[in-house]
Each structure stands twice: as C-alpha cells, then as structure tokens.
Design an enzyme around this catalytic site. Structure first.
Site, PDB file in Angstrom:
ATOM      1  N   LYS A  48      97.585  72.498 108.382  1.00 17.11           N
ATOM      2  CA  LYS A  48      97.403  71.112 108.967  1.00 17.11           C
ATOM      3  C   LYS A  48      98.677  70.462 108.789  1.00 17.11           C
ATOM      4  O   LYS A  48      98.890  69.332 109.435  1.00 17.11           O
ATOM      5  CB  LYS A  48      96.333  70.348 108.317  1.00 17.11           C
ATOM      6  CG  LYS A  48      94.903  71.090 108.062  1.00 17.11           C
ATOM      7  CD  LYS A  48      94.096  70.289 107.588  1.00 17.11           C
ATOM      8  CE  LYS A  48      92.671  70.914 107.221  1.00 17.11           C
ATOM      9  NZ  LYS A  48      92.905  71.817 105.915  1.00 17.11           N
ATOM     10  N   GLY A  49      99.461  70.668 107.960  1.00 19.40           N
ATOM     11  CA  GLY A  49     100.368  70.050 107.352  1.00 19.40           C
ATOM     12  C   GLY A  49     101.579  69.270 108.480  1.00 19.40           C
ATOM     13  O   GLY A  49     102.173  68.317 108.306  1.00 19.40           O
ATOM     14  N   GLU A 105     107.191  73.367 111.433  1.00 21.05           N
ATOM     15  CA  GLU A 105     106.598  73.433 109.974  1.00 21.05           C
ATOM     16  C   GLU A 105     106.824  72.235 109.308  1.00 21.05           C
ATOM     17  O   GLU A 105     107.672  71.506 109.487  1.00 21.05           O
ATOM     18  CB  GLU A 105     107.118  74.788 109.163  1.00 21.05           C
ATOM     19  CG  GLU A 105     106.523  75.869 109.430  1.00 21.05           C
ATOM     20  CD  GLU A 105     105.006  75.700 108.515  1.00 21.05           C
ATOM     21  OE1 GLU A 105     104.588  74.581 108.359  1.00 21.05           O
ATOM     22  OE2 GLU A 105     104.515  77.087 108.303  1.00 21.05           O
ATOM     23  N   ASP A 109     109.104  77.165 102.157  1.00 17.50           N
ATOM     24  CA  ASP A 109     108.986  77.191 100.747  1.00 17.50           C
ATOM     25  C   ASP A 109     109.393  78.721 100.253  1.00 17.50           C
ATOM     26  O   ASP A 109     110.479  79.077 100.199  1.00 17.50           O
ATOM     27  CB  ASP A 109     107.441  76.856 100.182  1.00 17.50           C
ATOM     28  CG  ASP A 109     107.658  76.131  98.875  1.00 17.50           C
ATOM     29  OD1 ASP A 109     108.542  75.928  98.281  1.00 17.50           O
ATOM     30  OD2 ASP A 109     106.448  75.429  98.498  1.00 17.50           O
ATOM     31  N   VAL A 159     105.646  67.509  96.170  1.00 20.34           N
ATOM     32  CA  VAL A 159     105.971  66.369  97.168  1.00 20.34           C
ATOM     33  C   VAL A 159     104.816  66.326  98.051  1.00 20.34           C
ATOM     34  O   VAL A 159     103.810  67.302  98.401  1.00 20.34           O
ATOM     35  CB  VAL A 159     107.339  66.555  98.059  1.00 20.34           C
ATOM     36  CG1 VAL A 159     108.669  66.613  97.206  1.00 20.34           C
ATOM     37  CG2 VAL A 159     107.209  67.786  98.703  1.00 20.34           C
ATOM     38  N   ASP A 165     100.032  67.510 101.189  1.00 23.13           N
ATOM     39  CA  ASP A 165      98.980  67.009 100.588  1.00 23.13           C
ATOM     40  C   ASP A 165      99.068  67.458  99.285  1.00 23.13           C
ATOM     41  O   ASP A 165      99.608  68.417  98.814  1.00 23.13           O
ATOM     42  CB  ASP A 165      97.796  67.604 101.358  1.00 23.13           C
ATOM     43  CG  ASP A 165      97.461  68.726 100.928  1.00 23.13           C
ATOM     44  OD1 ASP A 165      98.537  69.809 101.355  1.00 23.13           O
ATOM     45  OD2 ASP A 165      96.531  69.428 100.365  1.00 23.13           O
ATOM     46  N   ARG A 171      98.231  63.118 102.918  1.00 18.84           N
ATOM     47  CA  ARG A 171      99.206  63.193 104.274  1.00 18.84           C
ATOM     48  C   ARG A 171      99.541  62.250 104.949  1.00 18.84           C
ATOM     49  O   ARG A 171     100.744  62.286 105.782  1.00 18.84           O
ATOM     50  CB  ARG A 171      98.118  64.422 105.073  1.00 18.84           C
ATOM     51  CG  ARG A 171      97.912  65.808 104.453  1.00 18.84           C
ATOM     52  CD  ARG A 171      97.066  66.353 105.531  1.00 18.84           C
ATOM     53  NE  ARG A 171      96.557  67.628 104.984  1.00 18.84           N
ATOM     54  CZ  ARG A 171      96.936  68.870 104.465  1.00 18.84           C
ATOM     55  NH1 ARG A 171      98.242  69.129 104.668  1.00 18.84           N
ATOM     56  NH2 ARG A 171      96.407  69.873 104.078  1.00 18.84           N
TER      57      ARG A 171
HETATM   58  C1  PRP Z   1     102.338  74.880 103.867  1.00 20.30           C
HETATM   59  C2  PRP Z   1     103.297  74.764 104.961  1.00 20.30           C
HETATM   60  C3  PRP Z   1     103.707  75.965 105.128  1.00 20.30           C
HETATM   61  C4  PRP Z   1     103.538  77.012 104.012  1.00 20.30           C
HETATM   62  C5  PRP Z   1     104.735  77.268 103.573  1.00 20.30           C
HETATM   63  O1  PRP Z   1     100.931  75.218 104.255  1.00 20.30           O
HETATM   64  O2  PRP Z   1     102.732  73.913 106.133  1.00 20.30           O
HETATM   65  O3  PRP Z   1     102.703  76.789 106.215  1.00 20.30           O
HETATM   66  O4  PRP Z   1     102.875  76.190 103.071  1.00 20.30           O
HETATM   67  O5  PRP Z   1     105.017  77.929 102.212  1.00 20.30           O
HETATM   68  P1  PRP Z   1     105.828  79.253 102.332  1.00 20.30           P
HETATM   69  O6  PRP Z   1     106.861  79.118 102.697  1.00 20.30           O
HETATM   70  O7  PRP Z   1     105.667  79.605 100.634  1.00 20.30           O
HETATM   71  O8  PRP Z   1     104.868  80.443 102.861  1.00 20.30           O
HETATM   72  P2  PRP Z   1      99.754  75.192 103.351  1.00 20.30           P
HETATM   73  O9  PRP Z   1      99.233  76.393 103.038  1.00 20.30           O
HETATM   74  O10 PRP Z   1     100.118  74.176 102.187  1.00 20.30           O
HETATM   75  O11 PRP Z   1      98.567  74.183 104.163  1.00 20.30           O
HETATM   76  P3  PRP Z   1      98.589  72.948 104.870  1.00 20.30           P
HETATM   77  O12 PRP Z   1      99.615  72.863 106.078  1.00 20.30           O
HETATM   78  O13 PRP Z   1      97.240  72.898 105.536  1.00 20.30           O
HETATM   79  O14 PRP Z   1      98.731  71.856 103.818  1.00 20.30           O
END
Ligand code: PRP
Length: 184
Positions: A48-49, A105, A109, A159, A165, A171
């Site tokens: 969702k981010g 994105e 990370d 963050v 979130d 968010r």
């Molecule tokens: C977050 C972000 C990326 C992922 C990056 O999603 O939106 O998709 O993590 O992390 P990585 O580089 O370590 O793979 P999250 O799983 O937190 O879901 P969200 O977007 O619903 O908060």
C-alpha cells in the site's frame, strides 16, 4: 514544527517537510517526463505504501500515464522473519507487454522486493522497465538493484509518513519523519 494530532507519539524529528517532499517530487517528475516524452507511460504502484507517492508523482508529470497496482507480501526488513521472501498477493489488472513501465515504490530497503518485481515484470515483455522510489535506504541493501529515479536517500532509521506506516498508521502524514517505534 507545528504539533499535529496526526503526529506519532514516538516522533523524533521531521526528516523532510511536506514542502521539501513536494519540491523534490516535482524535480523527479520533470526528469521522468523528459525521459518518456512522446510515449505513454504506465505507472505500477506497489500497495500500500506507494499510493501517496504514486498519485503525487502522477499529478506532477506532464505526459499521459496509465496506472495499475499490485500487492506483495514481504517478510523481512524490520520484521523478525527471514529476509528475501516475496510473493505477489494481488496481481496487475492488465498486461504490460510492449508498454513503457515505471515501477513506483515508497522505499527500497534490502532490495528483495524490487529485485523480485523487476524479474517478474521483465518476464512479461514490457517495452521498457524502470523503477522510481520516494526513499532509498542503501545502508540496508542486501541485493543490488538498479534504481533509476529516487527522491531521497535516507539514514538507517525507522521512518513514517507519505505512505510509510507503523502498524498501518501514519501513512497520511504529509511529511516524512523519523520515529522510535518503541515509544508509540
Ligand atoms: C515496503 C515497500 C517495499 C518494500 C521494500 O513494503 O513498500 O515494497 O517494503 O523493502 P525491501 O527493499 O526490503 O524489499 P511493506 O512490506 O512495508 O508494505 P506496505 O507498502 O503495505 O507498507
């Protein structure tokens, strides 16, 4: 900073103000518009981010765009599960064959999600495939991935805001803040 009822209890500092975020998105959008001018661009948001960033980015582009979304289940990052496990929980609505695709994105990370999505989407024969991220936390990278467009490099801190979130909250903050999740 003006205290806001939206602010998380564990907020330590504002990393990027709402104005800084908007200004940087305008800069990156200009670069994207330049690169894809004359073509139709498909933005793919990762739920969702990325929703807040994708809509702000799309509004700042001055080329025609289509949008589609997918959702992934990821395990790792700041959770206790082993990193690198990613799967598609909700797929795109439309094919991307012969389209110019920009994966959008909120944060890159470890890189596991981006690597998985780039590999998966590349297998569907898009005309081109690139990634744009609001935040890039390269200090936590485990697998190397190409990042074509990014708004901000950030330190290795927790963050929230502008799509990011803590336990699904915050968010909708307009700024990006560093918070201590233990104090929330
Ligand atoms: C977050 C972000 C990326 C992922 C990056 O999603 O939106 O998709 O993590 O992390 P990585 O580089 O370590 O793979 P999250 O799983 O937190 O879901 P969200 O977007 O619903 O908060």
């Amino acid at each position: 900073m003006t205290p806001s009822p939206l602010s998380p209890p564990g907020l330590e500092r504002v990393l990027f103000t709402e104005e800084q975020v908007a200004a940087r998105i305008r800069e990156v959008a200009a670069a994207i518009s330049e690169k894809y001018r004359g073509r139709d661009l498909k933005l793919i948001g990762v739920l969702k981010g990325s929703v807040f960033f994708l809509t702000a980015l799309a509004r700042a582009l001055d080329i025609p765009v289509k949008i589609d979304f997918l959702a992934i289940s990821s395990f790792g990052g700041y959770s206790a599960s082993p990193p690198g496990m990613v799967r598609i929980a909700k797929d795109l609505d439309e094919p991307i064959q012969d389209e110019d695709v920009l994966l959008v994105e909120d944060i890159v990370d470890t890189g596991f999600t981006t690597r998985y999505l780039l590999q998966t989407l590349a297998g569907r024969s898009p005309r081109s495939l690139a990634i744009c991220t609001l935040l890039d936390r390269t200090s936590r990278r485990i697998v190397q991935v190409p990042v074509d467009f990014r708004c901000f490099e950030i330190p290795d801190r927790f963050v929230v805001g502008f799509g990011l979130d803590h336990k699904q909250l915050y968010r909708n903050l307009g700024y990006i803040g560093v918070m201590n999740p233990d104090k929330s």
